[in-house]
Design a protein around this motif. Structure first.
Motif, PDB file in Angstrom:
ATOM      1  N   VAL A 264       0.850  -1.198   0.000  1.00  0.00           N
ATOM      2  CA  VAL A 264       0.000   0.000   0.000  1.00  0.00           C
ATOM      3  C   VAL A 264       0.881   1.242   0.000  1.00  0.00           C
ATOM      4  O   VAL A 264       1.684   1.469   0.901  1.00  0.00           O
ATOM      5  N   GLY A 265       0.714   2.030  -1.053  1.00  0.00           N
ATOM      6  CA  GLY A 265       1.404   3.312  -1.175  1.00  0.00           C
ATOM      7  C   GLY A 265       0.492   4.231  -1.962  1.00  0.00           C
ATOM      8  O   GLY A 265      -0.726   4.047  -1.945  1.00  0.00           O
ATOM      9  N   ALA A 266       1.064   5.197  -2.673  1.00  0.00           N
ATOM     10  CA  ALA A 266       0.240   6.068  -3.505  1.00  0.00           C
ATOM     11  C   ALA A 266      -0.515   5.217  -4.529  1.00  0.00           C
ATOM     12  O   ALA A 266      -1.642   5.516  -4.912  1.00  0.00           O
ATOM     13  N   GLU A 267       0.127   4.116  -4.966  1.00  0.00           N
ATOM     14  CA  GLU A 267      -0.563   3.101  -5.766  1.00  0.00           C
ATOM     15  C   GLU A 267      -0.866   1.935  -4.831  1.00  0.00           C
ATOM     16  O   GLU A 267      -0.098   1.665  -3.907  1.00  0.00           O
ATOM     17  N   ILE A 268      -1.969   1.223  -5.123  1.00  0.00           N
ATOM     18  CA  ILE A 268      -2.308   0.057  -4.303  1.00  0.00           C
ATOM     19  C   ILE A 268      -1.886  -1.190  -5.086  1.00  0.00           C
ATOM     20  O   ILE A 268      -2.323  -1.401  -6.209  1.00  0.00           O
ATOM     21  N   GLY A 269      -1.060  -2.030  -4.499  1.00  0.00           N
ATOM     22  CA  GLY A 269      -0.603  -3.252  -5.154  1.00  0.00           C
ATOM     23  C   GLY A 269       0.881  -3.152  -5.482  1.00  0.00           C
ATOM     24  O   GLY A 269       1.475  -2.084  -5.323  1.00  0.00           O
ATOM     25  N   PRO A 270       1.477  -4.282  -5.856  1.00  0.00           N
ATOM     26  CA  PRO A 270       0.872  -5.595  -6.077  1.00  0.00           C
ATOM     27  C   PRO A 270       0.544  -6.326  -4.776  1.00  0.00           C
ATOM     28  O   PRO A 270       0.958  -5.875  -3.696  1.00  0.00           O
TER      29      PRO A 270
END
Ligand SMILES: NC(=O)c1ccc[n+]([C@@H]2O[C@H](COP(=O)([O-])OP(=O)(O)OC[C@H]3O[C@@H](n4cnc5c(N)ncnc54)[C@H](O)[C@@H]3O)[C@@H](O)[C@H]2O)c1
Length: 308
Positions: A264-270
């Motif tokens: 979990v970050g600014a984008e979710i995944g992988p």
């Protein structure tokens, strides 16, 4: 710092908003609820608290969805909570109707927002919200169970909690599955250090403690709120922290949400699903199958109810 909207500022909504603001994660916080004056008075409370810390977060309490616009992250706590003895799934129809209404009203005002579902049954509500809004939605899922697992093992084995790692996955609630292959104490597999602590005792605790807290305290707040704030934190600070949240996948043509350890970050995944041992993957597949069966039954019933 993010513009964060809190939809439903009852017990858990207030605690999450407080935690997010006092972790310095929001440049703006929008507090929305349908109870007249509640968001406005809560705004005053938060402003007083913010004044003593000298934070520059802008807070708006409102009963109008028109004020919920251009948010980066939208947390949805709007919905009925469980009463003692109730299952989360008993809340499905009432809370799904709220999510369908919000799914129509929030996206046009908030392009590109990430939605985080908190209202229960949380994974199903995330699936309902995403089905009707077509917006990317995650559920807080089993990150809460994950922390309950670590805290219980730490207490029982008398080790600092930061020496315990491991994840719970599947559905948030009765069908959550402990991924025992991931559970380590001081880096050693659980079986090597368990000292008589049984897996069954750990699993029972993880599943039964929320009901016990609800029975005595009227609801769970501080644990989930801090954990959910940490999900916002991971997004806001692009931490890339592995958390057992539920992200959407398609199963038999329906969007379903199942928790898996996920970056979990600014984008979710992988997600870490591809590297889990086969036994854990099989338990997860079974969780998806079971989730879909119950979800589809509830969804079909809901769609009938809405038509009438
Ligand atoms: N995901 C988790 O781990 C977790 C943890 C705790 C609680 N919950 C869930 O969160 C939900 C809220 O719990 P609570 O204890 O805060 O309950 P609560 O009754 O204290 O608060 C719910 C709030 O939602 C508001 N609301 C209802 N309909 C709304 C709408 N259409 N728009 C905006 N606001 C609306 C209510 O007015 C109320 O203030 C419940 O479903 C509960 O089960 C989830």
């Amino acid at each position: 710092m993010l513009k964060v909207a809190f939809i439903g500022v009852g017990k858990i909504g207030q605690t999450i908003a407080y935690s997010v603001i006092f972790d310095g994660l929001a440049k703006e916080a929008i507090l929305y609820d349908i109870i007249p004056e509640l968001p406005e008075k809560f705004e005053h409370e938060l402003r007083h608290a913010i004044a003593t810390r000298g934070l520059d977060t802008e807070v708006i309490g409102t009963n109008s969805l028109d004020d919920v616009n251009n948010a980066d992250v939208i947390l949805i706590m709007a919905g009925k909570p469980r009463k003692p003895g109730m299952s989360r799934r008993d809340l499905f129809v009432d809370n799904a109707k709220i999510q369908i209404d919000l799914a129509q009203k929030l996206p046009p005002r908030n392009p590109g927002a990430i939605y985080i579902m908190v209202a229960n049954p949380v994974d199903m509500m995330a699936s309902v919200f995403m089905r009707f809004s077509k917006q990317f939605t995650i559920s807080t899922g089993d990150q809460v169970e994950t922390m309950r697992l670590r805290s219980f093992i730490a207490k029982k084995l008398k080790v600092p909690v930061n020496k315990v790692s491991g994840y719970v996955a599947g559905e948030h609630g009765e069908d959550a599955v402990v991924l025992w292959s991931t559970v380590k104490v001081n880096g050693k597999p659980f079986d090597e250090v368990a000292k008589g602590l049984s897996k069954e005792e750990v699993e029972n605790y993880v599943k039964s403690i929320p009901g016990e807290i609800i029975r005595v305290m009227g609801g769970t707040t501080w644990g989930p709120a801090t954990i959910i704030k940490d999900i916002v934190r991971a997004i806001a600070l692009n931490e890339g922290r592995v958390m057992s949240i539920a992200t959407p996948r398609t199963y038999q043509g329906e969007i379903v949400h199942i928790s898996v350890p996920t970056v979990v970050g600014a984008e979710i995944g992988p997600s870490l699903e591809p590297v889990l041992p086969q036994a854990d993957k099989e338990r997860l597949n079974k969780a998806v199958e079971d989730f879909y069966k119950v979800y589809k039954e509830n969804l079909d019933h809901l769609l009938q109810t809405i038509k009438q």
